[in-house]
Motif scaffolding. Structure first.
Motif, PDB file in Angstrom:
ATOM      1  N   ALA A 110     -14.887  -4.896   8.030  1.00 53.19           N
ATOM      2  CA  ALA A 110     -14.033  -5.949   7.466  1.00 53.19           C
ATOM      3  C   ALA A 110     -13.027  -5.362   6.482  1.00 53.19           C
ATOM      4  O   ALA A 110     -11.852  -5.777   6.444  1.00 53.19           O
ATOM      5  CB  ALA A 110     -14.899  -7.009   6.766  1.00 53.19           C
ATOM      6  N   ASN A 111     -13.448  -4.399   5.719  1.00 51.07           N
ATOM      7  CA  ASN A 111     -12.537  -3.755   4.770  1.00 51.07           C
ATOM      8  C   ASN A 111     -11.435  -3.000   5.498  1.00 51.07           C
ATOM      9  O   ASN A 111     -10.265  -3.013   5.077  1.00 51.07           O
ATOM     10  CB  ASN A 111     -13.329  -2.796   3.874  1.00 51.07           C
ATOM     11  CG  ASN A 111     -12.448  -2.103   2.863  1.00 51.07           C
ATOM     12  OD1 ASN A 111     -11.701  -2.741   2.147  1.00 51.07           O
ATOM     13  ND2 ASN A 111     -12.530  -0.788   2.818  1.00 51.07           N
TER      14      ASN A 111
ATOM     15  N   VAL B  27     -10.157  -3.682   8.412  1.00 49.80           N
ATOM     16  CA  VAL B  27      -9.194  -4.668   8.929  1.00 49.80           C
ATOM     17  C   VAL B  27      -8.275  -5.157   7.810  1.00 49.80           C
ATOM     18  O   VAL B  27      -7.047  -5.278   7.989  1.00 49.80           O
ATOM     19  CB  VAL B  27      -9.941  -5.849   9.581  1.00 49.80           C
ATOM     20  CG1 VAL B  27      -8.947  -6.952   9.982  1.00 49.80           C
ATOM     21  CG2 VAL B  27     -10.734  -5.389  10.787  1.00 49.80           C
ATOM     22  N   ALA B  28      -8.841  -5.433   6.627  1.00 51.20           N
ATOM     23  CA  ALA B  28      -8.039  -5.898   5.499  1.00 51.20           C
ATOM     24  C   ALA B  28      -7.026  -4.842   5.077  1.00 51.20           C
ATOM     25  O   ALA B  28      -5.869  -5.164   4.764  1.00 51.20           O
ATOM     26  CB  ALA B  28      -8.950  -6.253   4.324  1.00 51.20           C
TER      27      ALA B  28
ATOM     28  N   VAL C 259      -4.379 -12.576   7.433  1.00 50.46           N
ATOM     29  CA  VAL C 259      -5.507 -11.750   7.882  1.00 50.46           C
ATOM     30  C   VAL C 259      -6.087 -10.970   6.709  1.00 50.46           C
ATOM     31  O   VAL C 259      -7.308 -10.889   6.539  1.00 50.46           O
ATOM     32  CB  VAL C 259      -5.058 -10.799   9.011  1.00 50.46           C
ATOM     33  CG1 VAL C 259      -6.160  -9.787   9.326  1.00 50.46           C
ATOM     34  CG2 VAL C 259      -4.687 -11.587  10.256  1.00 50.46           C
ATOM     35  N   GLN C 260      -5.210 -10.389   5.891  1.00 54.50           N
ATOM     36  CA  GLN C 260      -5.679  -9.624   4.732  1.00 54.50           C
ATOM     37  C   GLN C 260      -6.472 -10.514   3.769  1.00 54.50           C
ATOM     38  O   GLN C 260      -7.539 -10.123   3.280  1.00 54.50           O
ATOM     39  CB  GLN C 260      -4.494  -9.005   4.000  1.00 54.50           C
ATOM     40  CG  GLN C 260      -4.904  -8.177   2.779  1.00 54.50           C
ATOM     41  CD  GLN C 260      -3.712  -7.697   1.977  1.00 54.50           C
ATOM     42  OE1 GLN C 260      -2.561  -7.946   2.344  1.00 54.50           O
ATOM     43  NE2 GLN C 260      -3.987  -7.006   0.881  1.00 54.50           N
TER      44      GLN C 260
ATOM     45  N   PHE D  84      -9.945 -11.411   5.364  1.00 53.57           N
ATOM     46  CA  PHE D  84     -10.909 -10.309   5.407  1.00 53.57           C
ATOM     47  C   PHE D  84     -11.225  -9.772   4.012  1.00 53.57           C
ATOM     48  O   PHE D  84     -12.323  -9.264   3.785  1.00 53.57           O
ATOM     49  CB  PHE D  84     -10.397  -9.204   6.339  1.00 53.57           C
ATOM     50  CG  PHE D  84     -10.668  -9.483   7.784  1.00 53.57           C
ATOM     51  CD1 PHE D  84     -11.817  -9.024   8.392  1.00 53.57           C
ATOM     52  CD2 PHE D  84      -9.768 -10.223   8.545  1.00 53.57           C
ATOM     53  CE1 PHE D  84     -12.078  -9.287   9.727  1.00 53.57           C
ATOM     54  CE2 PHE D  84     -10.018 -10.496   9.881  1.00 53.57           C
ATOM     55  CZ  PHE D  84     -11.174 -10.025  10.480  1.00 53.57           C
ATOM     56  N   THR D  85     -10.268  -9.879   3.095  1.00 57.19           N
ATOM     57  CA  THR D  85     -10.578  -9.482   1.711  1.00 57.19           C
ATOM     58  C   THR D  85     -11.636 -10.406   1.118  1.00 57.19           C
ATOM     59  O   THR D  85     -12.562  -9.947   0.428  1.00 57.19           O
ATOM     60  CB  THR D  85      -9.306  -9.534   0.848  1.00 57.19           C
ATOM     61  OG1 THR D  85      -8.354  -8.603   1.366  1.00 57.19           O
ATOM     62  CG2 THR D  85      -9.630  -9.163  -0.593  1.00 57.19           C
TER      63      THR D  85
ATOM     64  N   MET E 193     -13.860 -11.958   2.883  1.00 54.21           N
ATOM     65  CA  MET E 193     -15.100 -11.586   3.550  1.00 54.21           C
ATOM     66  C   MET E 193     -15.708 -10.328   2.925  1.00 54.21           C
ATOM     67  O   MET E 193     -16.931 -10.235   2.745  1.00 54.21           O
ATOM     68  CB  MET E 193     -14.841 -11.356   5.046  1.00 54.21           C
ATOM     69  CG  MET E 193     -16.102 -11.041   5.854  1.00 54.21           C
ATOM     70  SD  MET E 193     -15.733 -10.632   7.580  1.00 54.21           S
ATOM     71  CE  MET E 193     -14.987 -12.166   8.122  1.00 54.21           C
TER      72      MET E 193
END
Length: 593
Positions: free
Chosen positions: A49-50, A52-53, A93-94, A97-98, A100
């Motif tokens: 997840a990180n 992706v962010a 998106v950032q 996911f941030t 998350m």
């Protein structure tokens, strides 16, 4: 400058107060690997997840770099709508996911912290009782409270944030190298300063933080011991000496606190300097490359923005790595109990019978100062033995040896021919139990306090155990009976009631051999006499070694052993010893005056 050097006293001084060991680096690394392996899936999800962010966060620099290149090329149709839409999508998106990452990181940290607490508790209660007794309350208390508190933030924040920071920095460096390879040379400018500063700091920080933690443990030990023995301190006029000891311990601790603060005051300016140096190097090298035609203005823009973004994960890594130094010391102190032999003993060593015997036993709490000297005592099954004698004669020490709490320095203590010190601790506890003057009421219901001795006991058995120690009267008068909350935050039991609860646990545990060390000392003589008569029915057929100053206990015993100066000076029945006219006869006469 204050704290510019370690305190002048020996750095080992605070640590000398710590008896429980501090784990070595290999043990800590092994434990951390095991802890992470338990949460492997959650850790992988966090890193993914990180990643992706971070990738989504790079959209802004790349889009802006593309616009700069288009403008420099003279393009008129910049397609701002598409650029804004892409940037908005990447930002969404950032953000998602941030969020998350923060949520997953917090959950992972709490779960690892819960595992650590449970591991420490399970390991601590599995240690030989003698180890914990010798460690005292200060060191163990500081580990359970202060070290756990110091580690809490690291587990909740440092471990997840370090994982985030490393992934973030690696992706940004990779993107910068791919986008504008010459800009990667700027790292060569700042790395020497950063490495030198970190090397200087991390060569000094671990030892300093260990000494700081040990210093706090020494402060806690001195204060706890003084408070616990407050009446003794007043009676012997030791107040000034104890205050002086506390002042010295506090001075040692604050000296290390100032020193670690000074270390951080040097590191952080070095880190800030590398941030400015990095941006300056990127702009200078990038500008030179643009003038040479090796880079476009857009690539320089993208690279500069990525370099600016790199400042945050690098600062994150260094900040939390410094926090991890404190946490590493706390973790080493918590994991240190794993380096103590847990008293597992030899599974093959089993008692063959119930005879308890001490053969030529020598024992001392410190080297060269034995408390017991060549003590031999044989106790047949079902015998009630009373240990009597003046204070300091070694009665309680001998009782702890017979209960398997301590192992003799020389000689042997056996149960059914098997040495207690070689038997697994759990097996010893199934056969032999010790009840002393100390007692504890755990937070929870009265039922929970009793079930500690036998988890499967029913209410009838619990009431029978309370009745055996004359505690059913006040227990039945409670508003909620066995479900009444006792201990801190609940009903405060009197010392006598707490001792009755401890004795009720003993009835439920049902060992065949008991060592009672002033087990009824908190009751008044009449109540104690009545309780002992009630217990006599329960203890019938069991082996009992009773240590008491009240000689009526000795009068009822089958055998009386008189301890003097760490030796058994007399052995026999009440009538035999009174007729002999020795030390016991003198005690008996003084008792009846």
């Amino acid at each position: 400058m204050i704290g510019a050097a370690p305190p002048e006293h020996d750095p080992a001084a605070p640590e000398s107060a710590t008896i429980l060991p501090v784990a070595g680096p290999a043990t800590v690394r092994a434990y951390v690997r095991g802890l992470l392996s338990r949460h492997r899936r959650a850790f992988v999800v966090l890193v993914t997840a990180n990643a992706v962010a971070v990738v989504a966060s790079m959209a802004g620099p790349y889009l802006l770099g593309g616009l700069v290149d288009d403008l420099s090329a003279g393009a008129r149709d910049l397609q701002l709508g598409r650029t804004i839409a892409l940037f908005g999508f990447a930002l969404a998106v950032q953000t998602l996911f941030t969020r998350m990452v923060r949520l997953r990181g917090a959950v992972l940290g709490e779960r690892m912290l819960a595992d650590l607490r449970e591991d420490f508790l399970v390991r601590s209660v599995a240690l030989p009782p003698g180890v914990l007794e010798r460690a005292g309350t200060g060191d163990l208390l500081s580990r359970i409270t202060t070290d756990i508190d110091r580690l809490a933030e690291a587990m909740r924040e440092a471990v997840p944030q370090l994982a985030i920071g490393f992934v973030w920095a690696a992706l940004l460096l990779g993107a910068m190298t791919v986008t504008a390879p010459p800009l990667a040379l700027s790292l060569l400018v700042v790395l020497p300063l950063l490495i030198a500063g970190c090397r200087w700091y991390f060569r000094r920080a671990p030892a300093a933080y260990r000494s700081e933690a040990a210093g706090y443990a020494a402060v806690a030990a001195a204060l706890a011991e003084t408070v616990d023995a407050g009446r003794t301190v007043e009676a012997h006029r030791l107040g000034a000496r104890r205050v002086a000891l506390s002042d010295r311990r506090i001075a040692e601790w604050t000296g290390w606190e100032r020193y670690t603060l000074w270390l951080r005051s040097v590191l952080f300016p070095v880190v800030n300097a590398t941030h400015f140096l990095l941006m300056g190097a990127v702009l200078l090298i990038g500008g030179f490359c643009v003038l040479r035609g090796w880079l476009s203005v857009g690539e320089l823009t993208t690279g500069a923005l990525l370099a600016q973004m790199l400042v945050e994960p690098l600062g994150l890594i260094l900040r939390w790595y410094d926090e991890l130094q404190v946490a590493q010391v706390a973790l080493a102190r918590l994991v240190g109990v794993q380096e103590i032999e847990p008293g597992a003993g030899d599974e093959k060593v089993r008692p063959d019978g119930r005879d308890v015997a001490a053969d030529r036993v020598r024992f001392g709490y410190t080297a060269g100062a034995d408390v017991l000297h060549e003590v031999s005592l044989a106790v047949r099954p079902g015998t009630r033995v009373a240990l009597v004698g003046p204070s300091g004669a070694g009665k309680s020490t001998l009782g702890r040896l017979l209960a398997g709490i301590y192992a003799p320095r020389e000689g042997s203590v056996t149960l059914g021919g098997a040495e207690l010190s070689r038997m697994p601790t759990e097996r010893v506890r199934r056969h032999v139990a010790l009840v002393n003057q100390e007692h504890h009421v755990f937070v929870g219901s009265l039922r929970d306090n009793l079930l500690l001795a036998r988890t499967g006991a029913g209410d009838e058995e619990l009431w029978a155990a309370l009745a055996a120690v004359d505690a059913d009267g006040w227990a039945r008068s409670l508003a909620e009976g066995l479900d009444t909350e006792v201990g801190s935050g609940g009903l405060a039991l009197t010392p006598a009631q707490a001792q009755q609860v401890a004795l009720a646990r003993l009835v439920l545990a049902d060992p065949h051999t008991l060592v009672l060390d002033e087990a009824t000392s908190l009751l008044d003589p009449r109540a104690a006499r009545h309780l002992e008569r009630s217990l006599g029915k329960v203890l019938q057929g069991r082996t009992v070694v009773a240590i008491a100053h009240r000689l009526h206990t000795a009068h009822d015993a089958d055998v009386i052993a008189v301890a003097e100066d760490g030796r058994i000076s007399e052995l026999g029945s009440h009538d035999e010893l009174v007729a002999a006219g020795g030390a016991y006869a003198a005690l008996w006469r003084s008792w009846h005056r």
